[in-house]
Scaffold this active site. Structure first.
Site, short mmCIF file in Angstrom:
data_model
loop_
_atom_site.label_atom_id
_atom_site.label_comp_id
_atom_site.label_asym_id
_atom_site.label_seq_id
_atom_site.Cartn_x
_atom_site.Cartn_y
_atom_site.Cartn_z
N HIS A 37 0.92 -1.11 -0.13
CA HIS A 37 0.04 0.07 0.02
C HIS A 37 0.89 1.43 0.11
O HIS A 37 0.75 2.11 -0.87
CB HIS A 37 -0.72 -0.13 1.24
CG HIS A 37 -2.18 -0.97 1.13
ND1 HIS A 37 -2.40 -2.01 1.12
CD2 HIS A 37 -3.41 -0.29 1.01
CE1 HIS A 37 -3.54 -2.59 0.87
NE2 HIS A 37 -4.28 -1.42 0.82
N LYS A 105 -9.86 -9.47 6.17
CA LYS A 105 -10.41 -10.06 7.29
C LYS A 105 -10.33 -8.97 8.48
O LYS A 105 -9.65 -8.22 8.35
CB LYS A 105 -9.94 -11.45 7.77
CG LYS A 105 -8.47 -10.98 8.79
CD LYS A 105 -8.07 -12.43 9.43
CE LYS A 105 -6.58 -12.22 9.97
NZ LYS A 105 -6.78 -11.35 11.27
#
Lengths: 202, 285
Positions: A37, A105
């Site tokens: 990222h 998750k």
């Protein structure tokens, strides 16, 4: 509802998905954890292009166990990593690269949900820890980027997925966010438990 | 060389095969859970556990920080060889793809690629009378470790304060540590010892209670309270949020009530090796 989505062909169906829908995905998936990222944002700042098109793939918060066998990569385990760590960067990544399906998750925060609403995107979760099962749906490694710089867990792996799921939509394009709803419920329960503790046996 | 191979086998066993006590508790949870989504998640968990065992694959891609607890007799003759073998086995396990390279420099993020670095693999020594040793292999996942915490309670807050701390942490952590989790608690000792005891408490098989009744009772009470939070499997709600609570304790300073809490994900992976004074070894789970 249960949906079988082919990516990128079925991307136009994403805006109609609702929280709680179950997805099975066939098509291209790229992995991105914290370092990936950061790197994606740095490259954008420098005006450099990525070697793949995030908007035509599913972004997966995952650092897989991969093995090189006879010159080919094989995925051994590839369950999701905790998505909330990526809340730091996700809004910008969604806005810059047009990512519309994120899988991870544990749930994500308001800032990410807002960005997904703006692009008509979703966040879905796969069962945490189910790494061996997830790997079964990644038949092939199509590419890997930044392996040298980031190491294998943080590198960007491009998988060819077949029926990757069940994934459960946790943030939908209307901005409904199960993480937020469930946290409010848990806080309520916590206050009830605290009362119970305060009044026990006295 | 032989010891290195035994440790390598134990690492592989821990990473690919869930201990039977954990499997039984996951199965019980699946039969008990009424929340439909949580039940579907438990089904995936059980399918995954069986598939990993059958194909000898890592249960989870987060193969953890390689953590070892050494329960060693003062007269055990192979202490140096044991430590060297652990380090070599961890490195070999990485190159054999049993485990992911999971140890990075905290400043640069650079990954040496072999799970070996400053203080890692993490080796905890507990010395006692005797000439044998038991090596506990505990690969510890990062997502659940991030939910671990220390609270330096006021002694006046007492056991109630401990209960509130545990419930508060579980609610804060939500789905992040991959529930249903296992909670290790270390009470007393000091900041460092409470957390080490909390992690050590995870070595005990699920369903096995502390030898002292007062501690065992608190474990069961905390388990019941924890399951009232409604976190459920992977945060989807329901009646099973925690599989078990294990407590270890140490005497405390009169002014302090430290509580260390270590959260373990449902993939509670363990193995152990017994080594006698002649060097005979046995790997168990």
């Amino acid at each position: 509802m249960i949906y079988n989505l082919r990516i990128p062909e079925d991307l136009d169906k994403v805006s109609g998905l609702k929280m709680g829908d179950v997805l099975y995905i066939t098509g291209k998936v790229f992995t991105a954890r914290d370092e990936a990222h950061q790197l994606m944002l740095e490259l954008h700042e420098k005006g450099e292009n990525l070697p793949f098109k995030p908007s035509e793939m599913v972004m997966y918060h995952c650092g897989p166990v991969v093995k090189k066998e006879n010159g080919e990569w094989k995925v051994l385990a590839a369950g999701p990593t905790t998505s909330s760590r990526m809340d730091l960067f996700e809004k910008e990544v969604i806005e810059i690269y047009g990512v519309r399906i994120i899988v991870g998750k544990g749930g994500m925060g308001d800032r990410t949900a807002e960005a997904l609403k703006n692009v008509g995107g979703i966040y879905a979760t796969y069962t945490g820890g189910a790494g061996a099962l997830a790997a079964r749906s990644f038949r092939k490694v199509l590419d890997v980027y930044f392996l040298e710089e980031l190491g294998s867990p943080e590198a960007i792996w491009i998988f060819d997925a077949e029926n990757f799921g069940p994934l459960i939509v946790s943030i939908d394009p209307q901005g409904n966010n199960w993480n937020k709803i469930s946290r409010e419920e848990m806080e309520k329960r916590k206050r009830e438990i605290f009362e119970l503790i305060d009044h026990e046996g006295h | 060389m032989e010891l290195e191979n035994v440790i390598l086998d134990a690492i592989k066993l821990a990473e690919t095969t869930i201990p039977s006590d954990v499997y039984e508790h996951l199965n019980l949870a699946y039969n008990k859970e009424k929340n439909e989504i949580s039940r579907s998640q438990l089904k995936s968990i059980l399918d995954n556990v069986e598939y990993a065992r059958e194909k000898s694959l890592p249960i989870c891609q987060d193969t953890g920080t390689q953590t070892f607890f050494l329960d060693v007799g003062f007269d055990f003759p192979f202490k140096k060889e044991l430590v060297n073998s652990i380090i070599k086995a961890v490195s070999s396990a990485t190159s054999l793809y049993y485990i992911r390279p999971n140890a990075v420099d905290p400043f640069t993020g650079k990954n040496p690629g072999n799970n070996v670095g400053r203080y890692i693999p993490y080796i905890n020594w507990f010395l006692r009378e005797g000439n044998d040793a038991t090596v506990y292999v505990l690969p510890k996942g990062g997502g659940s470790e991030n939910a671990s915490a220390l609270s330096m309670l006021k002694p006046g807050e007492g056991i109630k304060g401990i209960k509130k701390f545990v419930v508060d942490q579980l609610v804060k952590a939500g789905a992040n540590p991959c529930p249903p989790t296992i909670i290790g608690l270390g009470i007393g000792g000091g900041s460092d010892l409470s957390l080490i005891l909390a992690k050590k408490a995870l070595l005990r098989p699920l369903g096995v209670r502390h030898e002292e009744k007062r501690v065992a009772d608190l474990e069961l009470e905390l388990l019941e309270l924890a399951n009232r939070t409604g976190v459920g499997t992977m945060g989807w709600g329901g009646s099973v949020s925690v599989l078990d609570v294990h407590i270890e304790y140490a005497y405390r300073h009169p002014a302090s009530l430290p509580v260390g809490m270590v959260v373990q994900c449902w993939a509670d992976r363990r193995a152990k090796i017994h080594i006698d004074s002649k060097g005979n070894v046995e790997v168990k789970q």
